[in-house]
Design a protein around this motif. Structure first.
Motif, PDB file in Angstrom:
ATOM      1  N   UNK A 184      27.049  30.523  56.734  1.00 18.65           N
ATOM      2  CA  UNK A 184      26.341  31.801  56.765  1.00 18.65           C
ATOM      3  C   UNK A 184      27.277  32.909  56.299  1.00 18.65           C
ATOM      4  N   UNK A 185      26.897  33.569  55.226  1.00 16.02           N
ATOM      5  CA  UNK A 185      27.635  34.724  54.711  1.00 16.02           C
ATOM      6  C   UNK A 185      26.793  35.968  54.958  1.00 16.02           C
ATOM      7  N   UNK A 186      27.328  36.888  55.745  1.00 15.17           N
ATOM      8  CA  UNK A 186      26.600  38.105  56.104  1.00 15.17           C
ATOM      9  C   UNK A 186      27.158  39.277  55.311  1.00 15.17           C
ATOM     10  N   UNK A 187      26.276  39.978  54.646  1.00 17.44           N
ATOM     11  CA  UNK A 187      26.656  41.187  53.908  1.00 17.44           C
ATOM     12  C   UNK A 187      25.806  42.344  54.415  1.00 17.44           C
ATOM     13  N   UNK A 188      26.289  43.555  54.181  1.00 26.55           N
ATOM     14  CA  UNK A 188      25.518  44.719  54.612  1.00 26.55           C
ATOM     15  C   UNK A 188      25.778  45.872  53.659  1.00 26.55           C
ATOM     16  N   UNK A 189      24.853  46.794  53.672  1.00 20.85           N
ATOM     17  CA  UNK A 189      24.982  48.044  52.904  1.00 20.85           C
ATOM     18  C   UNK A 189      24.559  49.194  53.809  1.00 20.85           C
ATOM     19  N   UNK A 195      13.520  52.381  59.391  1.00 21.13           N
ATOM     20  CA  UNK A 195      12.920  51.286  60.158  1.00 21.13           C
ATOM     21  C   UNK A 195      13.109  49.925  59.502  1.00 21.13           C
ATOM     22  N   UNK A 196      14.218  49.732  58.815  1.00 22.54           N
ATOM     23  CA  UNK A 196      14.487  48.431  58.217  1.00 22.54           C
ATOM     24  C   UNK A 196      14.654  47.387  59.323  1.00 22.54           C
ATOM     25  N   UNK A 197      14.014  46.217  59.183  1.00 22.48           N
ATOM     26  CA  UNK A 197      14.129  45.187  60.222  1.00 22.48           C
ATOM     27  C   UNK A 197      15.576  44.760  60.481  1.00 22.48           C
ATOM     28  N   UNK A 198      16.405  44.754  59.458  1.00 17.52           N
ATOM     29  CA  UNK A 198      17.786  44.279  59.606  1.00 17.52           C
ATOM     30  C   UNK A 198      18.776  45.405  59.879  1.00 17.52           C
ATOM     31  N   UNK A 199      18.296  46.624  60.186  1.00 18.68           N
ATOM     32  CA  UNK A 199      19.205  47.739  60.469  1.00 18.68           C
ATOM     33  C   UNK A 199      19.746  47.627  61.890  1.00 18.68           C
ATOM     34  N   UNK A 200      21.003  47.959  62.075  1.00 18.70           N
ATOM     35  CA  UNK A 200      21.626  47.933  63.403  1.00 18.70           C
ATOM     36  C   UNK A 200      21.925  49.369  63.820  1.00 18.70           C
ATOM     37  N   UNK A 297      22.065  72.625  65.827  1.00 17.41           N
ATOM     38  CA  UNK A 297      20.808  71.946  66.106  1.00 17.41           C
ATOM     39  C   UNK A 297      19.830  71.927  64.951  1.00 17.41           C
ATOM     40  N   UNK A 298      20.290  72.146  63.717  1.00 15.39           N
ATOM     41  CA  UNK A 298      19.408  72.104  62.552  1.00 15.39           C
ATOM     42  C   UNK A 298      19.432  70.690  61.968  1.00 15.39           C
ATOM     43  N   UNK A 299      18.241  70.067  61.826  1.00 15.11           N
ATOM     44  CA  UNK A 299      18.139  68.705  61.295  1.00 15.11           C
ATOM     45  C   UNK A 299      18.589  68.670  59.841  1.00 15.11           C
ATOM     46  N   UNK A 300      19.347  67.622  59.491  1.00 14.40           N
ATOM     47  CA  UNK A 300      19.826  67.485  58.113  1.00 14.40           C
ATOM     48  C   UNK A 300      19.303  66.220  57.439  1.00 14.40           C
ATOM     49  N   UNK A 301      19.376  65.079  58.114  1.00 15.98           N
ATOM     50  CA  UNK A 301      18.949  63.828  57.476  1.00 15.98           C
ATOM     51  C   UNK A 301      18.895  62.727  58.522  1.00 15.98           C
ATOM     52  N   UNK A 302      18.341  61.594  58.122  1.00 16.44           N
ATOM     53  CA  UNK A 302      18.376  60.404  58.961  1.00 16.44           C
ATOM     54  C   UNK A 302      19.794  59.842  58.971  1.00 16.44           C
ATOM     55  N   UNK A 303      20.147  59.183  60.065  1.00 14.76           N
ATOM     56  CA  UNK A 303      21.482  58.607  60.165  1.00 14.76           C
ATOM     57  C   UNK A 303      21.642  57.486  59.150  1.00 14.76           C
ATOM     58  N   UNK A 304      22.880  57.211  58.785  1.00 13.42           N
ATOM     59  CA  UNK A 304      23.202  56.073  57.939  1.00 13.42           C
ATOM     60  C   UNK A 304      23.445  54.865  58.833  1.00 13.42           C
ATOM     61  N   UNK A 305      22.796  53.745  58.514  1.00  7.03           N
ATOM     62  CA  UNK A 305      22.923  52.532  59.317  1.00  7.03           C
ATOM     63  C   UNK A 305      23.294  51.369  58.414  1.00  7.03           C
ATOM     64  N   UNK A 306      24.021  50.393  58.949  1.00  5.60           N
ATOM     65  CA  UNK A 306      24.287  49.186  58.169  1.00  5.60           C
ATOM     66  C   UNK A 306      23.061  48.265  58.189  1.00  5.60           C
ATOM     67  N   UNK A 307      22.629  47.851  57.021  1.00  7.35           N
ATOM     68  CA  UNK A 307      21.500  46.921  56.897  1.00  7.35           C
ATOM     69  C   UNK A 307      22.068  45.573  56.485  1.00  7.35           C
ATOM     70  N   UNK A 308      21.929  44.589  57.365  1.00 12.87           N
ATOM     71  CA  UNK A 308      22.570  43.296  57.174  1.00 12.87           C
ATOM     72  C   UNK A 308      21.647  42.324  56.443  1.00 12.87           C
ATOM     73  N   UNK A 309      22.235  41.473  55.631  1.00 21.02           N
ATOM     74  CA  UNK A 309      21.520  40.430  54.893  1.00 21.02           C
ATOM     75  C   UNK A 309      22.230  39.105  55.150  1.00 21.02           C
ATOM     76  N   UNK A 310      21.470  38.109  55.630  1.00 19.92           N
ATOM     77  CA  UNK A 310      22.027  36.772  55.867  1.00 19.92           C
ATOM     78  C   UNK A 310      21.902  35.937  54.602  1.00 19.92           C
ATOM     79  N   UNK A 311      23.018  35.374  54.165  1.00 20.48           N
ATOM     80  CA  UNK A 311      23.034  34.523  52.978  1.00 20.48           C
ATOM     81  C   UNK A 311      23.552  33.148  53.403  1.00 20.48           C
ATOM     82  N   UNK A 312      22.632  32.186  53.492  1.00 16.51           N
ATOM     83  CA  UNK A 312      22.999  30.837  53.895  1.00 16.51           C
ATOM     84  C   UNK A 312      23.370  30.003  52.679  1.00 16.51           C
TER      85      UNK A 312
END
Length: 329
Positions: A184-189, A195-200, A297-312
């Motif tokens: 299993x090779x796991x990569x992320x961006x 609401x990405x399913x693979x977002x942590x 308290x002024x909104x700027x953007x959505x947070x940046x999250x790592x989105x993981x991809x499993x590569x078997x």
């Protein structure tokens, strides 16, 4: 056919037949027939062209009426005739009257003929028929070939149901379980949260100088509050006065006004309470771990999250996947 035409033709045929009766051979008959050819003109000339006027009920009007029906829908013509004859008044010509008399008879016949209703229970024919059917022996007694009882057939009862046998056999084969190792090779961006399913969300982050919503320290809303203090603290004599405080979204709290009506030596202005600011949220977006804000308290953007991809990597299992389990004979 015109009666005169038919009579003339019949006379000619009889004459021809009498002349040909003495012929002996086919050749003689053929020769005699040819000899009669010249008499056709005499037969034609003997026909009276005006004989049609002597046929009952035949005239130009009725002939043309019949000719107009050629190639037409005879069902419609028949219905029209039924309608016309329904109001027909017989005249003095009995021959012409019989046409509508016949039509009216056919139309009215189903309703004028005797109607019969058969009682399926009590009608004598039905009762007698049922009796014969139910007790035929009573009606055939003494009749040769029908009397007596046939005894060759007897009722038999069997209590032995059908039997079925099921036979089974088992053939055992040793099966060797194959094994292989998949990698299993796991990569992320890093991506803006959507609401990405693979977002942590545990690793959600904002750009430098921004704060994640769940880590903001400013108040949730701008607020007003009051407190009671001694009038003597402000040299307003004895008693208690009410102090009005306001805290803005930066967390800074300051005096908004006061009510000194309870003091024995109040100031010249007893009550100071300017219009309150509208109550509003100190952030313009939900303060959760999905959103980034400025320190104010002024909104700027959505947070940046790592989105993981499993590569078997199943390359080591290619042979096992192709052949499955190995059966040893």
């Amino acid at each position: 056919m015109n009666l005169r035409i038919f009579s003339a033709a019949l006379v000619s045929l009889v004459a021809a037949a009498s002349e040909a009766s003495g012929q002996a051979t086919q050749a003689e008959a053929f020769a005699d027939g040819k000899a009669q050819k010249s008499k056709n003109a005499d037969i034609k000339n003997s026909i009276n062209a005006g004989a049609l006027t002597n046929v009952p009920a035949q005239d130009a009007t009725t002939t043309n009426d019949l000719k107009s029906m050629y190639g037409s829908n005879l069902i419609n013509q028949g219905q029209n005739k039924v309608t016309a004859c329904a109001s027909y008044v017989p005249g003095s010509d009995a021959y012409k009257n019989q046409e509508c008399e016949t039509v009216n008879y056919m139309v009215g016949n189903p309703t004028t003929r005797p109607q019969y209703v058969i009682d399926k229970v009590n009608d004598p024919l039905v009762v007698k028929s049922n009796n014969i059917r139910n007790t035929p022996g009573a009606h055939t007694a003494g009749t040769s070939g029908l009397a007596g009882n046939y005894s060759a057939c007897v009722n038999q009862t069997t209590n032995q149901p059908a039997k079925y046998d099921t036979e089974r056999c088992q053939v055992g084969r040793p099966v060797v379980e194959g094994q292989c190792a998949a990698t299993l090779n796991v990569t992320y961006t890093w991506q803006g949260f959507a609401n990405q399913p693979a977002a942590d969300m545990r690793y959600g982050r904002c750009t430098a100088g921004e704060v994640r919503g769940d880590q903001l320290t400013i108040p949730l809303t701008n607020v007003y509050r009051t407190e009671e203090l001694q009038c003597s603290s402000r040299a307003w004599g004895g008693g208690v006065y009410i102090r009005i405080l306001y805290k803005d979204c930066t967390g800074t709290e300051a005096e908004h006004g006061y009510n000194a009506t309870g003091c024995s030596a109040p100031p010249h202005v007893l009550l100071v309470d300017p219009p309150h600011q509208p109550t509003e949220s100190c952030t313009n977006a939900p303060r959760n771990n999905e959103n980034c804000f400025t320190a104010a308290g002024v909104f700027t953007a959505k947070v940046q999250v790592p989105v993981f991809v499993d590569n078997w990597d199943y390359s080591a299992c290619a042979d096992l996947n192709a052949h499955g389990a190995v059966i040893q004979n």
